[in-house]
Design a protein around this motif. Structure first.
Motif, PDB file in Angstrom:
ATOM      1  N   ILE A 107     -10.725 -30.301 -16.062  1.00 29.99           N
ATOM      2  CA  ILE A 107     -10.703 -29.159 -16.989  1.00 29.99           C
ATOM      3  C   ILE A 107     -10.212 -29.270 -17.675  1.00 29.99           C
ATOM      4  O   ILE A 107     -11.073 -28.592 -19.006  1.00 29.99           O
ATOM      5  CB  ILE A 107      -9.511 -27.595 -15.848  1.00 29.99           C
ATOM      6  CG1 ILE A 107     -10.273 -27.919 -14.468  1.00 29.99           C
ATOM      7  CG2 ILE A 107      -9.393 -26.970 -17.082  1.00 29.99           C
ATOM      8  CD1 ILE A 107      -8.735 -27.033 -12.981  1.00 29.99           C
ATOM      9  N   SER A 108      -9.163 -29.554 -18.227  1.00 34.16           N
ATOM     10  CA  SER A 108      -9.103 -30.126 -20.056  1.00 34.16           C
ATOM     11  C   SER A 108     -10.546 -30.486 -20.827  1.00 34.16           C
ATOM     12  O   SER A 108     -10.892 -30.672 -22.115  1.00 34.16           O
ATOM     13  CB  SER A 108      -7.938 -30.309 -20.218  1.00 34.16           C
ATOM     14  OG  SER A 108      -7.935 -31.368 -19.506  1.00 34.16           O
ATOM     15  N   PHE A 109     -11.213 -31.459 -20.452  1.00 34.32           N
ATOM     16  CA  PHE A 109     -11.935 -31.989 -21.080  1.00 34.32           C
ATOM     17  C   PHE A 109     -13.667 -31.481 -20.517  1.00 34.32           C
ATOM     18  O   PHE A 109     -14.550 -31.913 -20.986  1.00 34.32           O
ATOM     19  CB  PHE A 109     -11.886 -33.609 -20.041  1.00 34.32           C
ATOM     20  CG  PHE A 109     -10.634 -34.589 -20.968  1.00 34.32           C
ATOM     21  CD1 PHE A 109     -11.076 -35.154 -22.528  1.00 34.32           C
ATOM     22  CD2 PHE A 109      -9.218 -34.758 -20.319  1.00 34.32           C
ATOM     23  CE1 PHE A 109      -9.356 -35.367 -23.100  1.00 34.32           C
ATOM     24  CE2 PHE A 109      -8.372 -34.850 -21.075  1.00 34.32           C
ATOM     25  CZ  PHE A 109      -8.322 -35.741 -22.418  1.00 34.32           C
ATOM     26  N   ARG A 110     -13.004 -30.857 -19.521  1.00 37.91           N
ATOM     27  CA  ARG A 110     -14.765 -30.095 -19.762  1.00 37.91           C
ATOM     28  C   ARG A 110     -15.378 -29.861 -20.501  1.00 37.91           C
ATOM     29  O   ARG A 110     -14.596 -28.761 -21.613  1.00 37.91           O
ATOM     30  CB  ARG A 110     -14.909 -29.465 -18.319  1.00 37.91           C
ATOM     31  CG  ARG A 110     -16.041 -29.293 -17.716  1.00 37.91           C
ATOM     32  CD  ARG A 110     -15.986 -28.025 -17.191  1.00 37.91           C
ATOM     33  NE  ARG A 110     -16.223 -28.806 -15.694  1.00 37.91           N
ATOM     34  CZ  ARG A 110     -15.771 -28.249 -13.766  1.00 37.91           C
ATOM     35  NH1 ARG A 110     -15.417 -27.070 -14.069  1.00 37.91           N
ATOM     36  NH2 ARG A 110     -15.805 -29.409 -13.337  1.00 37.91           N
ATOM     37  N   GLU A 111     -16.487 -29.724 -21.178  1.00 39.13           N
ATOM     38  CA  GLU A 111     -16.870 -29.300 -22.446  1.00 39.13           C
ATOM     39  C   GLU A 111     -17.387 -27.895 -22.380  1.00 39.13           C
ATOM     40  O   GLU A 111     -17.790 -27.069 -21.371  1.00 39.13           O
ATOM     41  CB  GLU A 111     -18.422 -29.940 -22.493  1.00 39.13           C
ATOM     42  CG  GLU A 111     -18.419 -31.002 -23.024  1.00 39.13           C
ATOM     43  CD  GLU A 111     -19.684 -31.801 -22.809  1.00 39.13           C
ATOM     44  OE1 GLU A 111     -20.534 -31.190 -23.226  1.00 39.13           O
ATOM     45  OE2 GLU A 111     -20.254 -32.975 -22.990  1.00 39.13           O
ATOM     46  N   GLU A 112     -16.947 -27.049 -22.981  1.00 39.46           N
ATOM     47  CA  GLU A 112     -16.736 -25.193 -23.024  1.00 39.46           C
ATOM     48  C   GLU A 112     -17.939 -24.877 -22.161  1.00 39.46           C
ATOM     49  O   GLU A 112     -17.664 -24.284 -21.332  1.00 39.46           O
ATOM     50  CB  GLU A 112     -16.757 -25.104 -24.643  1.00 39.46           C
ATOM     51  CG  GLU A 112     -16.743 -22.997 -24.821  1.00 39.46           C
ATOM     52  CD  GLU A 112     -15.502 -22.710 -23.722  1.00 39.46           C
ATOM     53  OE1 GLU A 112     -14.458 -24.123 -23.535  1.00 39.46           O
ATOM     54  OE2 GLU A 112     -15.724 -21.961 -23.301  1.00 39.46           O
ATOM     55  N   GLU A 113     -19.064 -25.714 -22.634  1.00 38.51           N
ATOM     56  CA  GLU A 113     -20.657 -25.422 -22.260  1.00 38.51           C
ATOM     57  C   GLU A 113     -20.718 -25.424 -20.943  1.00 38.51           C
ATOM     58  O   GLU A 113     -21.143 -24.225 -20.081  1.00 38.51           O
ATOM     59  CB  GLU A 113     -21.543 -26.285 -22.937  1.00 38.51           C
ATOM     60  CG  GLU A 113     -23.159 -25.575 -23.798  1.00 38.51           C
ATOM     61  CD  GLU A 113     -23.815 -26.562 -23.915  1.00 38.51           C
ATOM     62  OE1 GLU A 113     -24.958 -27.239 -23.178  1.00 38.51           O
ATOM     63  OE2 GLU A 113     -23.243 -27.765 -25.432  1.00 38.51           O
ATOM     64  N   THR A 114     -20.110 -26.484 -20.236  1.00 35.72           N
ATOM     65  CA  THR A 114     -20.041 -26.865 -18.889  1.00 35.72           C
ATOM     66  C   THR A 114     -19.215 -25.737 -17.668  1.00 35.72           C
ATOM     67  O   THR A 114     -19.926 -24.679 -16.845  1.00 35.72           O
ATOM     68  CB  THR A 114     -19.684 -28.206 -18.123  1.00 35.72           C
ATOM     69  OG1 THR A 114     -20.126 -29.053 -19.074  1.00 35.72           O
ATOM     70  CG2 THR A 114     -20.124 -28.519 -16.907  1.00 35.72           C
ATOM     71  N   HIS A 115     -18.038 -25.260 -19.086  1.00 37.38           N
ATOM     72  CA  HIS A 115     -16.940 -24.722 -18.736  1.00 37.38           C
ATOM     73  C   HIS A 115     -17.982 -23.549 -17.879  1.00 37.38           C
ATOM     74  O   HIS A 115     -17.687 -22.832 -16.951  1.00 37.38           O
ATOM     75  CB  HIS A 115     -16.434 -24.433 -19.262  1.00 37.38           C
ATOM     76  CG  HIS A 115     -14.753 -23.867 -18.688  1.00 37.38           C
ATOM     77  ND1 HIS A 115     -14.685 -24.204 -17.170  1.00 37.38           N
ATOM     78  CD2 HIS A 115     -14.517 -22.615 -18.458  1.00 37.38           C
ATOM     79  CE1 HIS A 115     -13.487 -23.455 -16.826  1.00 37.38           C
ATOM     80  NE2 HIS A 115     -12.994 -22.371 -18.104  1.00 37.38           N
ATOM     81  N   VAL A 116     -18.877 -22.511 -18.969  1.00 35.42           N
ATOM     82  CA  VAL A 116     -19.461 -21.548 -19.107  1.00 35.42           C
ATOM     83  C   VAL A 116     -20.691 -21.339 -18.371  1.00 35.42           C
ATOM     84  O   VAL A 116     -20.781 -20.467 -17.400  1.00 35.42           O
ATOM     85  CB  VAL A 116     -20.055 -20.947 -20.681  1.00 35.42           C
ATOM     86  CG1 VAL A 116     -20.762 -20.053 -20.549  1.00 35.42           C
ATOM     87  CG2 VAL A 116     -18.187 -21.615 -21.777  1.00 35.42           C
ATOM     88  N   GLU A 117     -21.214 -22.370 -18.301  1.00 41.89           N
ATOM     89  CA  GLU A 117     -22.565 -22.285 -17.108  1.00 41.89           C
ATOM     90  C   GLU A 117     -21.388 -22.238 -15.678  1.00 41.89           C
ATOM     91  O   GLU A 117     -22.517 -21.211 -15.687  1.00 41.89           O
ATOM     92  CB  GLU A 117     -23.027 -24.085 -17.420  1.00 41.89           C
ATOM     93  CG  GLU A 117     -24.296 -24.372 -16.806  1.00 41.89           C
ATOM     94  CD  GLU A 117     -24.478 -25.032 -16.811  1.00 41.89           C
ATOM     95  OE1 GLU A 117     -24.865 -25.897 -16.219  1.00 41.89           O
ATOM     96  OE2 GLU A 117     -25.027 -26.091 -18.519  1.00 41.89           O
TER      97      GLU A 117
END
Ligand SMILES: Nc1nc2c(ncn2[C@@H]2O[C@H](COP(=O)(O)OP(=O)(O)OP(=O)(O)O)[C@@H](O)[C@H]2O)c(=O)[nH]1
Ligand SMILES: [Mg+2]
Length: 312
Positions: free
Chosen positions: A242-252
């Motif tokens: 969760i902490s290393f996931r790119e913001e983009e992937t998270h939003v997606e």
């Protein structure tokens, strides 16, 4: 309703339970409740745990609750009860084990049946997750058996998806067939105390290497849930992802979840509206006409949709 919303937002367990019951019964108040609650959602992390029946998902969740309490997290658990007759015996056992946590003020546990949701299981569980999210829980765990389309849809609502396997079961093949591989973030080989754990680990890693050529393959972890072995490492991996996931992937991922739920809601509401308008034209008469071959189901469906369109 205002009172219920206020209590849910304060994290009151009885209110959360009542909210989830409204959602489960697809009560008329559900929509109002969800509208009030939605602005307060978006902060919790949803962890989906799936795998074949009896792989130890509930035992794992039970241990994860301990580890998360230790970290002062507030936790919500939705266990989707398999309606399958095969696992009937196990359910009561896990429930009792897991329920020992339910007296803890920061833990809320709820099981939901697979069957009998008017608006679909994914919609009901998605809404239950919104309620728990708004109630201030940091971590939401969703346990569901990884067989059947509905259950897989539910797990897709999660931010992090854990697939639980056991040594030498041949589950790998099923998992790959069911398309779970593509959505898994972490593979757990539970019951690593039984023979063949290393072999299964190698097999899975090999399959993942073939499947995910360009990307980094998801981690494969070994656990013995009954002993609590490997649980802390699992929680660490979840946090790391969760902490290393790119913001983009998270939003997606979150947008995917929202689009999925929006579709489910539309589906259900359009169906409801259609059924309301059928009462006007008399459903039984439609059936008779189709039976007599004076019409066909497609023409009738078109007529129902037309009458809906005229209403708007
Ligand atoms: N040997 C061993 N047994 C385990 C382990 N984890 C769970 N079990 C046992 O496996 C059985 C099934 O565990 P559950 O946690 O109920 O499995 P589940 O995946 O939740 O099962 P369903 O919800 O019915 O699909 C229980 O008897 C557990 O005690 C483990 O790491 N090692
Ligand atoms: Mg279980």
């Amino acid at each position: 309703m205002k009172d219920l919303v206020r209590k849910i937002l304060k994290g009151d367990s009885a209110a959360i339970a009542k909210g989830i019951s409204l959602v489960e019964n697809n009560a008329d108040e559900t929509q109002m409740l969800m509208k009030e609650i939605f602005p307060y959602t978006g902060d919790s992390t949803i962890i989906g745990i799936t795998g074949a029946p009896g792989t130890g998902k509930s035992t794992l969740v039970d241990q994860m609750i301990d580890a998360l309490i230790e970290k002062n997290r507030k936790i919500g658990i939705i266990a989707v009860d398999p309606s399958s007759p095969f696992t009937g015996g196990a359910i009561l056992g896990d429930r009792i084990r897991m329920m020992r946590h339910s007296v803890h003020p920061d833990v809320f546990i709820r099981s939901m049946a697979t069957r009998g949701h008017l608006g679909g299981l994914a919609k009901a569980s998605g809404e239950a997750l919104f309620i728990l999210d708004a109630s201030g829980k940091d971590c939401l765990l969703v346990e569901t058996v990884g067989v059947g389309q509905d259950e897989i849809e539910v797990v897709k609502l999660a931010d992090v998806i854990i697939v639980v396997l056991i040594p030498g079961s041949g589950d790998e093949i099923q998992i790959f067939k069911a398309g779970i591989m593509e959505i898994a973030d972490i593979f757990v080989i539970n019951k690593a105390d039984s023979p063949g754990a290393e072999k299964t680990e190698r097999q899975i890693k090999a399959m993942l290497d073939i499947g995910k050529k360009d990307e980094t393959a998801p981690p494969v972890l070994k656990t013995v849930a009954t002993e609590g072995h490997g649980i802390n490492r699992l929680i660490e991996r979840i946090d790391t992802i969760i902490s290393f996931r790119e913001e983009e992937t998270h939003v997606e991922r979150r947008k995917k979840r929202i689009s999925y739920l929006l579709r489910e809601i539309l589906n259900e509401r359009l169906f409801r509206e259609a059924m309301k308008s059928v009462q006007d034209v008399d459903f039984d008469e439609c059936v008779d006409r189709i039976y007599d071959h004076t019409s066909d189901p497609y023409t009738i469906a078109d007529q129902i949709i037309d009458s809906l369109a005229k209403k708007v």
